[in-house]
Design a protein around this motif. Structure first.
Motif, PDB file in Angstrom:
ATOM      1  N   VAL A 194       0.842  -1.198   0.000  1.00 20.56           N
ATOM      2  CA  VAL A 194       0.000   0.000   0.000  1.00 20.56           C
ATOM      3  C   VAL A 194       0.876   1.246   0.000  1.00 20.56           C
ATOM      4  O   VAL A 194       0.684   2.168  -0.805  1.00 20.56           O
ATOM      5  CB  VAL A 194      -0.945   0.021   1.228  1.00 20.56           C
ATOM      6  N   PHE A 195       1.825   1.281   0.897  1.00 18.46           N
ATOM      7  CA  PHE A 195       2.661   2.463   1.050  1.00 18.46           C
ATOM      8  C   PHE A 195       3.634   2.642  -0.111  1.00 18.46           C
ATOM      9  O   PHE A 195       3.909   3.762  -0.535  1.00 18.46           O
ATOM     10  CB  PHE A 195       3.374   2.430   2.400  1.00 18.46           C
ATOM     11  N   VAL A 196       4.120   1.535  -0.656  1.00 18.80           N
ATOM     12  CA  VAL A 196       4.992   1.604  -1.833  1.00 18.80           C
ATOM     13  C   VAL A 196       4.198   2.168  -3.016  1.00 18.80           C
ATOM     14  O   VAL A 196       4.680   3.039  -3.749  1.00 18.80           O
ATOM     15  CB  VAL A 196       5.581   0.221  -2.182  1.00 18.80           C
ATOM     16  N   SER A 197       2.973   1.707  -3.190  1.00 19.34           N
ATOM     17  CA  SER A 197       2.139   2.169  -4.299  1.00 19.34           C
ATOM     18  C   SER A 197       1.789   3.648  -4.164  1.00 19.34           C
ATOM     19  O   SER A 197       1.834   4.395  -5.147  1.00 19.34           O
ATOM     20  CB  SER A 197       0.861   1.331  -4.376  1.00 19.34           C
ATOM     21  N   ILE A 198       1.445   4.077  -2.970  1.00 24.05           N
ATOM     22  CA  ILE A 198       1.120   5.494  -2.752  1.00 24.05           C
ATOM     23  C   ILE A 198       2.346   6.357  -3.045  1.00 24.05           C
ATOM     24  O   ILE A 198       2.248   7.394  -3.707  1.00 24.05           O
ATOM     25  CB  ILE A 198       0.590   5.718  -1.323  1.00 24.05           C
TER      26      ILE A 198
ATOM     27  N   GLY B  72       3.028   9.189  -6.296  1.00 27.07           N
ATOM     28  CA  GLY B  72       3.581  10.539  -6.162  1.00 27.07           C
ATOM     29  C   GLY B  72       4.768  10.763  -7.078  1.00 27.07           C
ATOM     30  O   GLY B  72       4.921  11.832  -7.673  1.00 27.07           O
ATOM     31  N   VAL B  73       5.606   9.744  -7.212  1.00 35.26           N
ATOM     32  CA  VAL B  73       6.747   9.827  -8.128  1.00 35.26           C
ATOM     33  C   VAL B  73       6.243  10.007  -9.556  1.00 35.26           C
ATOM     34  O   VAL B  73       6.757  10.841 -10.321  1.00 35.26           O
ATOM     35  CB  VAL B  73       7.634   8.562  -8.018  1.00 35.26           C
ATOM     36  N   ARG B  74       5.211   9.251  -9.928  1.00 33.37           N
ATOM     37  CA  ARG B  74       4.652   9.351 -11.281  1.00 33.37           C
ATOM     38  C   ARG B  74       4.090  10.747 -11.549  1.00 33.37           C
ATOM     39  O   ARG B  74       4.260  11.296 -12.637  1.00 33.37           O
ATOM     40  CB  ARG B  74       3.559   8.305 -11.479  1.00 33.37           C
ATOM     41  N   ILE B  75       3.412  11.308 -10.565  1.00 34.26           N
ATOM     42  CA  ILE B  75       2.838  12.646 -10.746  1.00 34.26           C
ATOM     43  C   ILE B  75       3.955  13.669 -10.922  1.00 34.26           C
ATOM     44  O   ILE B  75       3.856  14.554 -11.779  1.00 34.26           O
ATOM     45  CB  ILE B  75       1.907  12.998  -9.573  1.00 34.26           C
TER      46      ILE B  75
ATOM     47  N   PRO C  87       6.430  12.792  -3.224  1.00 30.68           N
ATOM     48  CA  PRO C  87       5.839  11.513  -2.833  1.00 30.68           C
ATOM     49  C   PRO C  87       5.907  11.252  -1.326  1.00 30.68           C
ATOM     50  O   PRO C  87       5.054  10.553  -0.780  1.00 30.68           O
ATOM     51  CB  PRO C  87       6.639  10.482  -3.617  1.00 30.68           C
ATOM     52  N   TRP C  88       6.899  11.834  -0.641  1.00 33.32           N
ATOM     53  CA  TRP C  88       6.986  11.654   0.815  1.00 33.32           C
ATOM     54  C   TRP C  88       5.824  12.357   1.508  1.00 33.32           C
ATOM     55  O   TRP C  88       5.278  11.833   2.483  1.00 33.32           O
ATOM     56  CB  TRP C  88       8.321  12.155   1.349  1.00 33.32           C
ATOM     57  N   ILE C  89       5.463  13.530   1.009  1.00 32.80           N
ATOM     58  CA  ILE C  89       4.305  14.232   1.588  1.00 32.80           C
ATOM     59  C   ILE C  89       3.051  13.411   1.354  1.00 32.80           C
ATOM     60  O   ILE C  89       2.227  13.253   2.252  1.00 32.80           O
ATOM     61  CB  ILE C  89       4.179  15.652   0.996  1.00 32.80           C
ATOM     62  N   GLY C  90       2.888  12.876   0.145  1.00 33.86           N
ATOM     63  CA  GLY C  90       1.732  12.028  -0.150  1.00 33.86           C
ATOM     64  C   GLY C  90       1.668  10.823   0.771  1.00 33.86           C
ATOM     65  O   GLY C  90       0.607  10.472   1.283  1.00 33.86           O
ATOM     66  N   LEU C  91       2.814  10.205   0.990  1.00 36.60           N
ATOM     67  CA  LEU C  91       2.863   9.037   1.869  1.00 36.60           C
ATOM     68  C   LEU C  91       2.475   9.403   3.302  1.00 36.60           C
ATOM     69  O   LEU C  91       1.675   8.709   3.934  1.00 36.60           O
ATOM     70  CB  LEU C  91       4.257   8.413   1.837  1.00 36.60           C
TER      71      LEU C  91
END
Length: 133
Positions: A66-70, A74-77, A92-96
């Motif tokens: 779950v956390f890897v995907s989230i 973010g990396v993709r965005i 992506p860290w903020i998203g996580l």
């Protein structure tokens, strides 16, 4: 090089209203759609929308996927922002971290995606646009 635009969505409807009305199902539909948009926007972006949804549904049994995907979303965005010629502001860290607080990553990620679509003048979903190489 061209890409296909996604949909400019209301961040509060995406994060709170639709998931509440659909008992959480909309969140998985939205997650599929944003990962599909990442794949369709730039061919260089590796994204499998089905695998992403599986990671946040069945992967929850193992916890880590779950956390890897989230994080990867973010990396993709951020990569999409670079491809659009927008300064990459998606972290992506903020998203996580936001995912631990009422699923706020959905609000954050959709806001970042909307910035990309607004950069192109909010075209209709599926419009071909020029990418920065």
């Amino acid at each position: 090089m061209t890409g296909i635009t996604g949909r400019d969505r209301n961040i509060f409807l995406t994060w709170l209203v639709w998931p509440l009305l659909t008992l959480g199902i909309y969140h998985f539909v939205w997650y599929f759609k944003i990962n599909r948009e990442a794949r369709d926007f730039d061919d260089r972006t590796e994204a499998d929308p089905v695998l992403s949804v599986l990671a946040v549904t069945l992967g929850a049994l193992i916890i880590v996927p779950v956390f890897v995907s989230i994080y990867q979303s973010g990396v993709r965005i951020a990569l999409m922002q670079r491809s659009a010629g927008v300064a990459p502001s998606c972290n992506p860290w903020i998203g996580l971290i936001l995912s631990f607080f009422a699923g706020l990553h959905a609000l954050y990620y959709q806001h970042e995606l909307n910035e990309i679509w607004r950069h192109y003048g909010s075209p209709e979903e599926g419009t071909h646009v020029a990418l920065v190489s």
